[in-house]
Design an enzyme around this catalytic site. Structure first.
Site, PDB file in Angstrom:
ATOM      1  N   GLU A  52      24.234 -12.040   4.914  1.00 59.68           N
ATOM      2  CA  GLU A  52      25.152 -12.721   4.183  1.00 59.68           C
ATOM      3  C   GLU A  52      25.274 -12.036   2.947  1.00 59.68           C
ATOM      4  O   GLU A  52      24.320 -11.708   2.364  1.00 59.68           O
ATOM      5  CB  GLU A  52      24.572 -14.283   4.087  1.00 59.68           C
ATOM      6  N   ARG A 287       9.339 -13.470  11.204  1.00 62.18           N
ATOM      7  CA  ARG A 287       9.896 -12.500   9.836  1.00 62.18           C
ATOM      8  C   ARG A 287       8.813 -11.805   9.216  1.00 62.18           C
ATOM      9  O   ARG A 287       7.691 -12.303   9.519  1.00 62.18           O
ATOM     10  CB  ARG A 287      10.747 -13.487   8.956  1.00 62.18           C
ATOM     11  N   LYS A 297      15.246 -14.033  -1.714  1.00 65.27           N
ATOM     12  CA  LYS A 297      16.364 -13.816  -2.365  1.00 65.27           C
ATOM     13  C   LYS A 297      16.374 -14.552  -3.694  1.00 65.27           C
ATOM     14  O   LYS A 297      16.621 -13.926  -4.748  1.00 65.27           O
ATOM     15  CB  LYS A 297      17.587 -14.086  -1.682  1.00 65.27           C
TER      16      LYS A 297
END
Ligand code: ATP
Ligand code: MG
Length: 580
Positions: A52, A287, A297
């Site tokens: 994204e 992950r 983020k």
């Protein structure tokens, strides 16, 4: 042992359960018979990396990039870079640009057989909308007009089933009309929402009539103001995958509970004739959690906004732009990704694994040079005044073909402060009054004493040299000394700024268990020194990497280093000292 062999060979093949799945699919011919619109056969492995564009990529994304692009490469397939840009408020062209740059820097591209596979979910807005209309017509979706609060209350929870919306049984024609008017901008944000009609009692919360489209009067960085309704990620993602003929859609474990909806959407739309079997399939992997780093983020943004670091590309940041500026190479990141493998359950990877991959990559590549980081003057009192003598050393100790470098020795040198002790401790073999050491690539010297300032601080060390002891000459064999120290000639050295970086955090898991990650910051993560470098360093190109002998790997800063005024970053020390 050669230091230049590809170190991956020393490690057992990294475990990657996805290769097993792909091998099985290849054997069964699952994706073998597919063709594109022009009738050309499609690769049997097509993956995608779907960021994204709402922030900078970090080392966790690098794992996903190496995985997706790496599998495509290894199986003769292709990997798409797809921007998942369905959330206009948070997204920006700046992020699109840095993501493209980071993926390319890591060594990957999205060209295949002359075609470019750079995609944007926003390119599918028309198709996504048409599919939503079909879903409504087929009884698989409806417009809900409850308030957000009512909807949340009626969703139930893990122990309670949800309650059907009073609008669930609304006729398809009415929902279609409302969706059209949502699109036309007749309503405010949140007034209506399009939902899939699945099962409000499903034990999987994601199957309780998930949202498909929401109203959002926001400017989109690509489609401008053309739309005021935007499709949800969980709806857009499977459809984008299917439109692009993705075979293996790899995502992190938190999406496991989303997989039933992924399959549901594609199966419904296949009924509707939009797609054909075999459909893309989602697989989840662990992950990356890296010690001494954070990969959220939101928290990285906080470090930038609160000026705890000097921007997204601060060399201490785990962002790709940060580790690039720090001096990590794309090869070292790929090596790291291979070594950590891909597993199905979450775990922590130690920062030393990443640093080790860098050392293994740079050991073979980086030319050697000398730098004195904490300078102390050394006077060779019996060296002829105003004279200098050339010394030489290999550019790389294991690659004689790379030649030698030459530098001068003269009466005044810079040595490291820590290479002299007036009163040596036990086992100290470097300079102290009465002791002999070799000046690396130069002469053997004997320490005669030191000068101190009024406070007692040593400001210069004195010695005499043995003119017949020069390295590489016959006489040198007659001298046996235990210490070997590095130096640069004061008259010839280049003064330069060197930024000594350490890990940004001293807490190995700075944000584990909801801890305040700022408590775990390492107060010594950056220090700047004026150093003296071997002549020639002034010509370092931005991004050029060196091994400063005895110190570690350093890079000419890609932003601040200029011809004539070099600035170096310490990437990593020569040895892992984290266990000490
Ligand atoms: P956000 O919270 O904004 O969604 P994100 O980290 O998931 O953040 P995306 O841009 O959605 O960011 O991620 C793109 C891809 O990178 C996804 O497929 C995601 O699964 C993967 N990814 C993100 N973080 C990691 C990580 N730590 N390890 C491995 N893959 C990751
Ligand atoms: Mg995400």
């Amino acid at each position: 042992m050669s230091h230049d062999t590809n170190k991956t060979a020393d490690h057992a093949a990294p475990s990657n359960f996805l290769r097993g799945i792909i091998d099985a699919d290849t054997q069964s011919g699952k994706y073998a018979a597919r063709t594109d619109d022009k009738g050309q056969p499609l690769p049997v492995v097509i993956t995608r990396f779907p960021p994204e564009p709402n922030g900078y990529l970090h080392i966790g994304h690098a794992k996903s990039i190496c995985l997706n692009f790496g599998l495509a490469r290894d199986y003769d397939g292709r990997c798409h870079l797809r921007f998942d840009d369905t959330n206009p408020a948070k997204e920006d062209q700046e992020y699109v640009d840095t993501i493209i740059d980071s993926v390319q820097w890591l060594g990957f591209n999205w060209q295949h057989n002359g075609q470019t596979h750079l995609h944007y979910a926003s390119d599918y807005f028309d198709q996504l909308y048409a599919m939503a209309q079909w879903l409504i017509g087929a009884g698989y979706a409806y417009v809900d007009s409850q308030s957000a609060e009512q909807m949340a209350a009626n969703r139930g929870n893990f122990s309670e089933p949800g309650t059907d919306s009073p609008f669930r049984a609304r006729p398809a024609a009415e929902s279609l009309d409302l969706l059209g008017r949502m699109k036309a901008g007749e309503f405010k944000d949140g007034e209506h929402i399009l939902r899939a009609k699945i099962d409000m009692a499903s034990p999987n919360m994601n199957m309780r009539d998930p949202a498909i489209y929401r109203i959002r009067h926001a400017h989109h960085h690509r489609t401008g103001d053309a739309w005021c309704i935007y499709p949800m990620y969980d709806y857009t993602h499977p459809i984008s995958d299917a439109l692009e003929n993705i075979t293996h859609s790899l995502c992190t474990l938190e999406f496991q509970d989303h997989r039933p909806f992924y399959d549901w959407i594609l199966e419904r739309l296949t009924e509707g004739g939009f797609f054909k079997q075999p459909l893309p399939q989602q697989y989840e992997f662990a992950r990356l959690n890296l010690t001494y780093a954070i990969t959220s983020k939101r928290k990285l943004l906080q470090l930038v906004e609160e000026n705890i670091v000097d921007g997204w590309d601060d060399p201490r940041m785990p962002t790709i732009v940060g580790i690039r500026r720090r001096g990590f190479t794309p090869e070292s990141i790929q090596l790291f990704a291979e070594r950590i493998g891909v597993a199905k359950s979450d775990s922590w990877i130690d920062m030393s694994t990443l640093e080790g991959a860098l050392r293994d990559d740079l050991d073979a590549k980086a030319p050697r040079t000398v730098a004195v980081l904490k300078p102390l003057k050394l006077m060779i009192d019996n060296f002829p005044l105003n004279e200098s003598v050339a010394c030489s050393a290999p550019v790389h100790p294991h690659h004689p073909e790379r030649g030698v470098r030459e530098f001068m020795i003269s009466r005044e040198l810079w040595i490291e402060e820590e290479d002299f002790m007036e009163e040596p401790g036990k086992g100290y073999f470097r300079l102290y009054p009465g002791n002999k050491v070799r000046l690396r690539y130069g002469y053997v010297i004997e320490c005669t004493g030191c000068d101190k300032d009024a406070s007692g601080k040593v400001i210069a060390v004195h010695c005499n040299y043995f003119a017949d002891s020069k390295s590489g000459t016959e006489g040198s064999a007659n001298y046996k000394v235990k210490g070997n120290i590095h130096w640069v000639s004061a008259a010839h050295a280049i003064e330069a700024e060197v930024r000594i970086y350490e890990r940004l955090f001293s807490d190995p898991q700075p944000d584990a268990g909801g801890k305040d990650f700022k408590q775990g910051l390492n107060p010594h993560s950056k220090s700047v020194v004026k150093a003296y470098l071997e002549a020639g360093a002034e010509n370092a190109q931005p991004d050029q990497k060196f091994q400063f002998e005895r110190h570690g790997y350093f890079v000419a800063d890609r932003i601040d280093s200029k011809a004539g005024t070099p600035v170096f970053n310490r990437i990593v020390t020569l040895k892992d000292s984290s266990g000490k």
